[in-house]
Design a protein around this motif. Structure first.
Motif, mmCIF file in Angstrom:
data_model
loop_
_atom_site.group_PDB
_atom_site.id
_atom_site.type_symbol
_atom_site.label_atom_id
_atom_site.label_comp_id
_atom_site.label_asym_id
_atom_site.label_seq_id
_atom_site.Cartn_x
_atom_site.Cartn_y
_atom_site.Cartn_z
ATOM 1 N N ILE A 1 12.768 1.756 -1.376
ATOM 2 C CA ILE A 1 11.329 1.580 -1.147
ATOM 3 C C ILE A 1 10.882 2.490 -0.009
ATOM 4 O O ILE A 1 11.666 2.847 0.863
ATOM 5 C CB ILE A 1 10.957 0.118 -0.819
ATOM 6 C CG1 ILE A 1 11.720 -0.376 0.411
ATOM 7 C CG2 ILE A 1 11.167 -0.776 -2.010
ATOM 8 C CD1 ILE A 1 11.271 -1.738 0.909
ATOM 9 N N TYR A 2 9.608 2.864 -0.044
ATOM 10 C CA TYR A 2 9.020 3.662 1.023
ATOM 11 C C TYR A 2 8.520 2.751 2.128
ATOM 12 O O TYR A 2 7.998 1.661 1.860
ATOM 13 C CB TYR A 2 7.824 4.465 0.508
ATOM 14 C CG TYR A 2 8.162 5.484 -0.542
ATOM 15 C CD1 TYR A 2 8.888 6.625 -0.216
ATOM 16 C CD2 TYR A 2 7.727 5.323 -1.853
ATOM 17 C CE1 TYR A 2 9.185 7.579 -1.186
ATOM 18 C CE2 TYR A 2 8.017 6.263 -2.819
ATOM 19 C CZ TYR A 2 8.740 7.385 -2.481
ATOM 20 O OH TYR A 2 9.037 8.315 -3.430
ATOM 21 N N GLN A 3 8.654 3.207 3.341
ATOM 22 C CA GLN A 3 8.044 2.564 4.498
ATOM 23 C C GLN A 3 7.100 3.599 5.103
ATOM 24 O O GLN A 3 7.508 4.727 5.362
ATOM 25 C CB GLN A 3 9.104 2.169 5.526
ATOM 26 C CG GLN A 3 10.091 1.139 5.030
ATOM 27 C CD GLN A 3 9.447 -0.223 4.916
ATOM 28 O OE1 GLN A 3 8.736 -0.674 5.796
ATOM 29 N NE2 GLN A 3 9.714 -0.893 3.808
ATOM 30 N N LEU A 4 5.858 3.231 5.328
ATOM 31 C CA LEU A 4 4.850 4.119 5.889
ATOM 32 C C LEU A 4 4.090 3.303 6.919
ATOM 33 O O LEU A 4 3.387 2.356 6.556
ATOM 34 C CB LEU A 4 3.917 4.600 4.770
ATOM 35 C CG LEU A 4 2.904 5.674 5.062
ATOM 36 C CD1 LEU A 4 3.591 7.014 5.337
ATOM 37 C CD2 LEU A 4 1.947 5.834 3.885
ATOM 38 N N TYR A 5 4.271 3.633 8.203
ATOM 39 C CA TYR A 5 3.635 2.834 9.252
ATOM 40 C C TYR A 5 3.491 3.644 10.528
ATOM 41 O O TYR A 5 4.109 4.697 10.694
ATOM 42 C CB TYR A 5 4.426 1.551 9.514
ATOM 43 C CG TYR A 5 5.870 1.760 9.914
ATOM 44 C CD1 TYR A 5 6.251 1.790 11.256
ATOM 45 C CD2 TYR A 5 6.862 1.913 8.952
ATOM 46 C CE1 TYR A 5 7.580 1.970 11.623
ATOM 47 C CE2 TYR A 5 8.188 2.089 9.308
ATOM 48 C CZ TYR A 5 8.541 2.117 10.644
ATOM 49 O OH TYR A 5 9.851 2.307 11.004
ATOM 50 N N SER B 1 -10.165 3.433 -9.218
ATOM 51 C CA SER B 1 -8.879 2.942 -9.724
ATOM 52 C C SER B 1 -7.760 2.922 -8.687
ATOM 53 O O SER B 1 -6.777 2.223 -8.868
ATOM 54 C CB SER B 1 -8.435 3.788 -10.921
ATOM 55 O OG SER B 1 -8.293 5.141 -10.527
ATOM 56 N N GLU B 2 -7.892 3.692 -7.615
ATOM 57 C CA GLU B 2 -6.836 3.752 -6.600
ATOM 58 C C GLU B 2 -7.430 3.804 -5.202
ATOM 59 O O GLU B 2 -8.410 4.505 -4.972
ATOM 60 C CB GLU B 2 -5.997 5.031 -6.747
ATOM 61 C CG GLU B 2 -4.996 5.070 -7.843
ATOM 62 C CD GLU B 2 -4.207 6.356 -7.769
ATOM 63 O OE1 GLU B 2 -3.036 6.289 -7.342
ATOM 64 O OE2 GLU B 2 -4.753 7.412 -8.120
ATOM 65 N N GLN B 3 -6.819 3.072 -4.281
ATOM 66 C CA GLN B 3 -7.167 3.228 -2.886
ATOM 67 C C GLN B 3 -5.920 3.032 -2.051
ATOM 68 O O GLN B 3 -5.188 2.061 -2.223
ATOM 69 C CB GLN B 3 -8.234 2.252 -2.414
ATOM 70 C CG GLN B 3 -8.612 2.524 -0.966
ATOM 71 C CD GLN B 3 -9.751 1.676 -0.473
ATOM 72 O OE1 GLN B 3 -9.986 0.583 -0.988
ATOM 73 N NE2 GLN B 3 -10.460 2.168 0.508
ATOM 74 N N GLY B 4 -5.679 3.981 -1.194
ATOM 75 C CA GLY B 4 -4.540 3.886 -0.301
ATOM 76 C C GLY B 4 -3.739 5.174 -0.271
ATOM 77 O O GLY B 4 -4.059 6.153 -0.933
ATOM 78 N N PHE B 5 -2.684 5.141 0.524
ATOM 79 C CA PHE B 5 -1.801 6.290 0.641
ATOM 80 C C PHE B 5 -0.880 6.347 -0.569
ATOM 81 O O PHE B 5 -0.409 5.318 -1.059
ATOM 82 C CB PHE B 5 -0.975 6.200 1.929
ATOM 83 C CG PHE B 5 -1.794 6.439 3.156
ATOM 84 C CD1 PHE B 5 -2.080 7.727 3.579
ATOM 85 C CD2 PHE B 5 -2.289 5.374 3.891
ATOM 86 C CE1 PHE B 5 -2.848 7.951 4.718
ATOM 87 C CE2 PHE B 5 -3.059 5.580 5.020
ATOM 88 C CZ PHE B 5 -3.333 6.881 5.438
ATOM 89 N N THR B 6 -0.645 7.552 -1.065
ATOM 90 C CA THR B 6 0.264 7.762 -2.176
ATOM 91 C C THR B 6 1.347 8.754 -1.740
ATOM 92 O O THR B 6 1.102 9.610 -0.884
ATOM 93 C CB THR B 6 -0.450 8.325 -3.419
ATOM 94 O OG1 THR B 6 -1.022 9.598 -3.100
ATOM 95 C CG2 THR B 6 -1.535 7.361 -3.897
#
Length: 121
Positions: free
Chosen positions: A54-58, A99-104
């Motif tokens: 899994i990705y962690q983005l923080y 349709s999409e919101q957030g970091f990809t």
């Protein structure tokens, strides 16, 4: 020469992750809302999820031994040494559509992902 996303070779190659201008602006906006200028955007890969990783983005104020850093127009993106091989060539963007919101994260190293899209292998 400055360390920006525009200087292609030595800088981006520090960890291989790129940040789009849209994502950099969103990070700056979030940091401004928090009133913090001492935080970096940390991207990591950890075991977990349906497909194994899994990705962690923080946001992180720490800089650890082995971290690789690249500055994208005032946004410092850091990746730990263990995550670099999994993220080499990955591009972080920010979407804000119906349709999409957030970091990809578009990662060419991901061989496949689970149905929920939260993990990869």
């Amino acid at each position: 020469m400055t360390d920006t996303a525009l200087s292609n070779e030595p800088t981006v190659r520090d960890h291989g992750v790129s940040l789009t201008d849209t994502a950099a602006e969103k990070v700056k906006s979030l940091l401004s809302q928090e009133g913090r200028d001492d935080l970096r955007l940390r991207v990591a890969v950890q075991p977990g999820g349906c497909s194994g990783l899994i990705y962690q983005l923080y946001f992180d104020e720490r800089f650890l031994d082995g971290d690789k850093a690249v500055d994208f127009d005032g946004v410092e993106v850091i990746v730990d040494d263990m995550s670099v091989p999994y993220l080499d060539g990955a591009k972080i963007d920010f979407k804000d559509t119906i349709s999409e919101q957030g970091f990809t994260i578009d990662n060419p190293n991901a061989a496949g992902s689970c149905a929920c899209g939260d993990s990869f292998h």
